[in-house]
Design a protein around this motif. Structure first.
Motif, mmCIF file in Angstrom:
data_model
loop_
_atom_site.group_PDB
_atom_site.id
_atom_site.type_symbol
_atom_site.label_atom_id
_atom_site.label_comp_id
_atom_site.label_asym_id
_atom_site.label_seq_id
_atom_site.Cartn_x
_atom_site.Cartn_y
_atom_site.Cartn_z
ATOM 1 N N VAL A 319 -5.547 17.352 10.943
ATOM 2 C CA VAL A 319 -5.232 18.019 12.211
ATOM 3 C C VAL A 319 -6.478 18.703 12.747
ATOM 4 C CG1 VAL A 319 -3.761 19.725 13.334
ATOM 5 C CG2 VAL A 319 -2.894 18.415 11.404
ATOM 6 N N VAL A 320 -7.042 18.163 13.814
ATOM 7 C CA VAL A 320 -8.223 18.775 14.432
ATOM 8 C C VAL A 320 -8.037 18.721 15.942
ATOM 9 C CG1 VAL A 320 -10.731 18.720 14.637
ATOM 10 C CG2 VAL A 320 -9.656 17.882 12.554
ATOM 11 N N GLY A 321 -7.937 19.902 16.588
ATOM 12 C CA GLY A 321 -7.835 19.931 18.047
ATOM 13 C C GLY A 321 -6.579 19.242 18.563
ATOM 14 N N GLN A 322 -6.713 18.553 19.686
ATOM 15 C CA GLN A 322 -5.570 17.843 20.273
ATOM 16 C C GLN A 322 -5.336 16.555 19.474
ATOM 17 O OE1 GLN A 322 -3.581 19.081 22.720
ATOM 18 N NE2 GLN A 322 -4.868 20.871 22.290
ATOM 19 N N GLU A 323 -4.154 16.478 18.897
ATOM 20 C CA GLU A 323 -3.966 15.433 17.882
ATOM 21 C C GLU A 323 -3.198 14.215 18.365
ATOM 22 O OE1 GLU A 323 -5.669 14.432 15.306
ATOM 23 O OE2 GLU A 323 -6.103 16.509 15.675
ATOM 24 N N ASP A 324 -3.645 13.034 17.968
ATOM 25 C CA ASP A 324 -2.770 11.871 18.119
ATOM 26 C C ASP A 324 -2.252 11.517 16.732
ATOM 27 O OD1 ASP A 324 -4.755 9.131 17.454
ATOM 28 O OD2 ASP A 324 -5.631 11.111 17.716
ATOM 29 N N ALA A 325 -0.947 11.183 16.676
ATOM 30 C CA ALA A 325 -0.278 10.963 15.390
ATOM 31 C C ALA A 325 -0.978 9.885 14.571
ATOM 32 C CB ALA A 325 1.177 10.586 15.630
ATOM 33 N N ASP A 326 -1.518 8.894 15.266
ATOM 34 C CA ASP A 326 -2.145 7.773 14.572
ATOM 35 C C ASP A 326 -3.273 8.225 13.656
ATOM 36 O OD1 ASP A 326 -2.155 4.956 14.267
ATOM 37 O OD2 ASP A 326 -4.084 4.908 15.306
ATOM 38 N N ARG A 327 -4.097 9.168 14.162
ATOM 39 C CA ARG A 327 -5.235 9.631 13.361
ATOM 40 C C ARG A 327 -4.786 10.476 12.168
ATOM 41 N NH1 ARG A 327 -8.723 12.350 12.257
ATOM 42 N NH2 ARG A 327 -7.946 14.261 13.153
ATOM 43 N N VAL A 328 -3.716 11.271 12.392
ATOM 44 C CA VAL A 328 -3.165 12.081 11.292
ATOM 45 C C VAL A 328 -2.693 11.159 10.169
ATOM 46 C CG1 VAL A 328 -1.350 13.711 10.648
ATOM 47 C CG2 VAL A 328 -2.469 13.929 12.857
ATOM 48 N N HIS A 329 -1.922 10.120 10.546
ATOM 49 C CA HIS A 329 -1.415 9.170 9.545
ATOM 50 C C HIS A 329 -2.572 8.490 8.820
ATOM 51 C CE1 HIS A 329 2.425 8.873 12.199
ATOM 52 N NE2 HIS A 329 2.450 9.907 11.394
ATOM 53 N N ASN A 330 -3.618 8.173 9.586
ATOM 54 C CA ASN A 330 -4.771 7.497 9.004
ATOM 55 C C ASN A 330 -5.454 8.370 7.951
ATOM 56 O OD1 ASN A 330 -6.543 5.365 8.752
ATOM 57 N ND2 ASN A 330 -7.986 6.258 10.197
ATOM 58 N N ALA A 331 -5.599 9.667 8.273
ATOM 59 C CA ALA A 331 -6.262 10.594 7.334
ATOM 60 C C ALA A 331 -5.466 10.708 6.031
ATOM 61 C CB ALA A 331 -6.414 11.969 7.985
ATOM 62 N N TYR A 332 -4.140 10.909 6.152
ATOM 63 C CA TYR A 332 -3.332 11.101 4.938
ATOM 64 C C TYR A 332 -3.167 9.816 4.140
ATOM 65 C CZ TYR A 332 -2.365 15.599 7.106
ATOM 66 O OH TYR A 332 -2.513 16.829 7.680
ATOM 67 N N SER A 333 -3.117 8.670 4.848
ATOM 68 C CA SER A 333 -2.971 7.413 4.096
ATOM 69 C C SER A 333 -4.281 7.057 3.382
ATOM 70 C CB SER A 333 -2.507 6.265 4.990
ATOM 71 O OG SER A 333 -3.349 6.128 6.099
ATOM 72 N N SER A 334 -5.441 7.446 3.962
ATOM 73 C CA SER A 334 -6.699 7.177 3.241
ATOM 74 C C SER A 334 -6.793 8.067 1.999
ATOM 75 C CB SER A 334 -7.915 7.346 4.148
ATOM 76 O OG SER A 334 -7.952 8.627 4.698
ATOM 77 N N ALA A 335 -6.226 9.300 2.070
ATOM 78 C CA ALA A 335 -6.189 10.172 0.883
ATOM 79 C C ALA A 335 -5.303 9.563 -0.203
ATOM 80 C CB ALA A 335 -5.670 11.557 1.261
ATOM 81 N N MET A 336 -4.163 8.991 0.219
ATOM 82 C CA MET A 336 -3.249 8.381 -0.757
ATOM 83 C C MET A 336 -3.894 7.143 -1.390
ATOM 84 S SD MET A 336 0.678 7.280 -0.148
ATOM 85 C CE MET A 336 1.603 6.289 -1.318
ATOM 86 N N PHE A 337 -4.542 6.328 -0.556
ATOM 87 C CA PHE A 337 -5.237 5.133 -1.062
ATOM 88 C C PHE A 337 -6.306 5.545 -2.078
ATOM 89 C CE2 PHE A 337 -8.623 1.942 -0.818
ATOM 90 C CZ PHE A 337 -7.921 0.755 -0.937
ATOM 91 N N TYR A 338 -7.021 6.626 -1.766
ATOM 92 C CA TYR A 338 -8.079 7.125 -2.663
ATOM 93 C C TYR A 338 -7.502 7.496 -4.020
ATOM 94 C CZ TYR A 338 -12.621 9.150 -3.719
ATOM 95 O OH TYR A 338 -13.853 9.385 -4.268
ATOM 96 N N MET A 339 -6.357 8.205 -3.997
ATOM 97 C CA MET A 339 -5.751 8.646 -5.274
ATOM 98 C C MET A 339 -5.276 7.460 -6.105
ATOM 99 S SD MET A 339 -6.054 11.715 -5.754
ATOM 100 C CE MET A 339 -5.001 12.723 -6.709
ATOM 101 N N VAL A 340 -4.638 6.485 -5.454
ATOM 102 C CA VAL A 340 -4.091 5.328 -6.185
ATOM 103 C C VAL A 340 -5.228 4.534 -6.834
ATOM 104 C CG1 VAL A 340 -2.863 3.135 -5.933
ATOM 105 C CG2 VAL A 340 -1.997 5.178 -4.782
ATOM 106 N N THR A 341 -6.301 4.300 -6.050
ATOM 107 C CA THR A 341 -7.397 3.477 -6.579
ATOM 108 C C THR A 341 -8.209 4.242 -7.626
ATOM 109 O OG1 THR A 341 -8.735 4.152 -4.682
ATOM 110 C CG2 THR A 341 -7.610 2.047 -4.532
ATOM 111 N N TYR A 342 -8.320 5.560 -7.444
ATOM 112 C CA TYR A 342 -9.024 6.373 -8.455
ATOM 113 C C TYR A 342 -8.272 6.313 -9.785
ATOM 114 C CZ TYR A 342 -10.358 10.365 -11.235
ATOM 115 O OH TYR A 342 -10.737 11.145 -12.295
ATOM 116 N N THR A 343 -6.936 6.400 -9.701
ATOM 117 C CA THR A 343 -6.109 6.330 -10.921
ATOM 118 C C THR A 343 -6.304 4.978 -11.616
ATOM 119 O OG1 THR A 343 -4.492 7.772 -9.873
ATOM 120 C CG2 THR A 343 -3.744 6.569 -11.802
ATOM 121 N N LEU A 344 -6.330 3.912 -10.828
ATOM 122 C CA LEU A 344 -6.525 2.561 -11.386
ATOM 123 C C LEU A 344 -7.850 2.466 -12.153
ATOM 124 C CD1 LEU A 344 -5.677 -0.539 -11.333
ATOM 125 C CD2 LEU A 344 -7.189 -0.720 -9.365
ATOM 126 N N THR A 345 -8.916 3.013 -11.565
ATOM 127 C CA THR A 345 -10.236 2.945 -12.210
ATOM 128 C C THR A 345 -10.285 3.811 -13.467
ATOM 129 O OG1 THR A 345 -11.065 2.836 -9.952
ATOM 130 C CG2 THR A 345 -12.699 2.980 -11.665
#
Length: 495
Positions: A319-345
């Motif tokens: 959430v930064v300034g005037q938000e579009d939902a798409d960017r919010v979803h993108n930020a949180y899904s990249s965090a989730m992807f990071y956690m899943v792949t980190y766990t795999l490694t």
């Protein structure tokens, strides 16, 4: 949005029944290698994983138990990955725990209770349920660390973990009680609604938020709440270290999304500032301290702190300034992807450390890997792939995961966040040094005098090969997993 009771929690109920069944069946097992217990635990975990995957694909959000529990695609997906992580952990651990007097039914039962705690945490829709899952997971892990009663190092690690873990749980509970005091509800959507009215006492709310973020940071192992990570990773038997380093990280991520994003979204500007401080502290401390380590498990512990810093940057860019939902979803899904792949490694890295250990010898010093390319060439190759992934070198999945986080930072269009991305890249370059040092030791150093040939059990080797292949394949074709994560996040935030 549907309201039901038992169907919402039947994967958890099934897991509870199966964990009790494993404990009972083990009483009658005569085999010293505990094969029936092992296979019953693995089949049970596979069934639970399959259930969660099916429900994640259905894409329906259900509420139950007076709305205290939510079953949505994000919860199911995190539970599925956690169940797979525990299965892989048990498979790697089987040959390791035998000679160390840990091959008991309790090891398998407690591992299943860890997973049950994780499943409860990621499906919580109420602060009390979050705490219940957290305690179930944590208490099982404390017991597992202390499973080798005659081992002074493991017992000391268990004591540190228990005392600091109790402190962090206290922080979290105190913070949640202040949230309850300020908003008058324990329901996560209720807290969100109360904050959005603007009628809430801000002072109490922000104080509560500080304690909640501190508790979450401890569970993630982010600096400056990282004190337990190196000692516990180092002191615990490697099989238990892997259990702590794998699935619980996914649970901590799920808990962070549920509490901060679902419940405290109205305070996003405040908690994002806290997460940025935690992320920078973790990146600096993790990367610099890892360079000085000679013990492989301690190095991986500091590396984990730095990796959590990277993931927190993605959460902090939502959430930064005037938000579009798409960017919010993108930020949180990249965090989730990071956690899943980190766990795999991490599963592969720790699994390999266990494979190289043998009776009376823990292969945990970096020098123990010297000349591995001559003793076991394919093992050295797989380890190199994991190290490249942790360092974020293409074409491994770690590169894409880091790229997704940096993209989330840069697309905010705010100069401060662009600077954060630059700092993160510079600190990753420091991180690359200690990962590549491992590769250098394996390929260019002479094997130690009298270093024995590496024992290779075929089943575990096959699993290690699959694990290494997954890190490469997901790096080349990341879009499928990324789409799953994005879909899960979108449904979790819009339902």
């Amino acid at each position: 949005m549907m309201h039901m009771n038992w169907p919402v929690i039947y994967p958890e109920l099934l897991l509870l029944v199966l964990a009790c069944a494993v404990a009972l069946v083990d009483l009658f097992v005569q085999d010293p290698k505990r094969r029936p217990t092992f296979w019953l635990a693995q089949v049970s975990l596979a069934v639970v994983a399959a259930l969660h995957l099916l429900q994640a694909h259905e894409g329906v959000t259900l509420y139950g138990m007076q709305d205290m529990v939510v079953a949505d695609p994000m919860g199911h997906l995190l539970a599925f990955f956690s169940a797979v992580a525990v299965m892989v952990t048990l498979a790697y651990a089987q040959p390791y725990i035998g000679p160390r007097d840990m091959l008991k039914g309790e090891f398998f039962t407690l591992a299943m209770f860890v997973l049950l705690g994780i499943c409860v945490m990621v499906s919580a829709n109420n602060f009390l349920v979050v705490y219940l899952g957290l305690e179930l997971m944590s208490l099982s892990l404390y017991a597992l660390v202390a499973l080798r009663r005659d081992n002074a190092t493991a017992t000391e690690a268990a004591m540190k973990y228990f005392v600091l873990g109790a402190l962090a749980s206290g922080f979290l509970l105190y913070g949640l009680s202040m949230m309850y005091g300020a908003t008058g509800t324990l329901e996560i959507p209720g807290v969100l609604a109360a904050i959005s009215t603007g009628q809430v006492n801000d002072t109490v709310l922000v104080f509560g938020l500080v304690f909640v973020v501190a508790g979450l940071a401890f569970k993630l192992g982010a600096a400056p709440f990282h004190m337990w990570v190196p000692d516990v990773y180092h002191g615990a038997p490697t099989a238990v270290t892997l259990l702590i380093a794998g699935a619980p990280k996914l649970a901590a991520f799920g808990m962070t999304i549920r509490v901060l994003v679902d419940g405290l979204f109205g305070l996003a500007v405040e908690w994002q500032q806290m997460l940025i401080v935690l992320a920078l502290a973790s990146l600096v401390l993790g990367n610099l301290a890892a360079i000085a380590q000679s013990n492989l498990k301690r190095m991986l512990a500091y590396s984990a702190i730095a990796q959590m810093g990277f993931m927190l940057l993605a959460l902090a860019s939502g959430v930064v300034g005037q938000e579009d939902a798409d960017r919010v979803h993108n930020a949180y899904s990249s965090a989730m992807f990071y956690m899943v792949t980190y766990t795999l490694t991490t599963l592969g890295t720790m699994g390999l450390v266990m494979l190289l250990s043998r009776e009376g010898f823990e292969s945990e010093e970096i020098t123990d890997l010297a000349g591995l390319s001559r003793r076991a060439p394919w093992m050295a190759g797989v380890m190199a792939v994991f190290m490249f992934s942790l360092a974020g070198i293409p074409p491994t999945v770690g590169f894409y995961a880091k790229l997704a986080v940096l993209q989330a930072l840069v697309t905010t269009g705010v100069s401060g966040y662009v600077w954060l991305a630059i700092i993160a890249v510079l600190l990753s370059l420091i991180g690359a040094f200690y990962y590549l040092r491992i590769v250098k030791v394996m390929y260019f150093d002479e094997p130690p005098q009298g270093a024995p040939a590496v024992l290779q059990g075929s089943g575990v080797n096959a699993l290690l090969a699959v694990n290494g292949a997954a890190v490469l394949v997901l790096g080349i074709l990341p879009s499928g997993l990324m789409a799953m994560c994005r879909d899960a996040i979108v449904k979790a935030l819009t339902s």
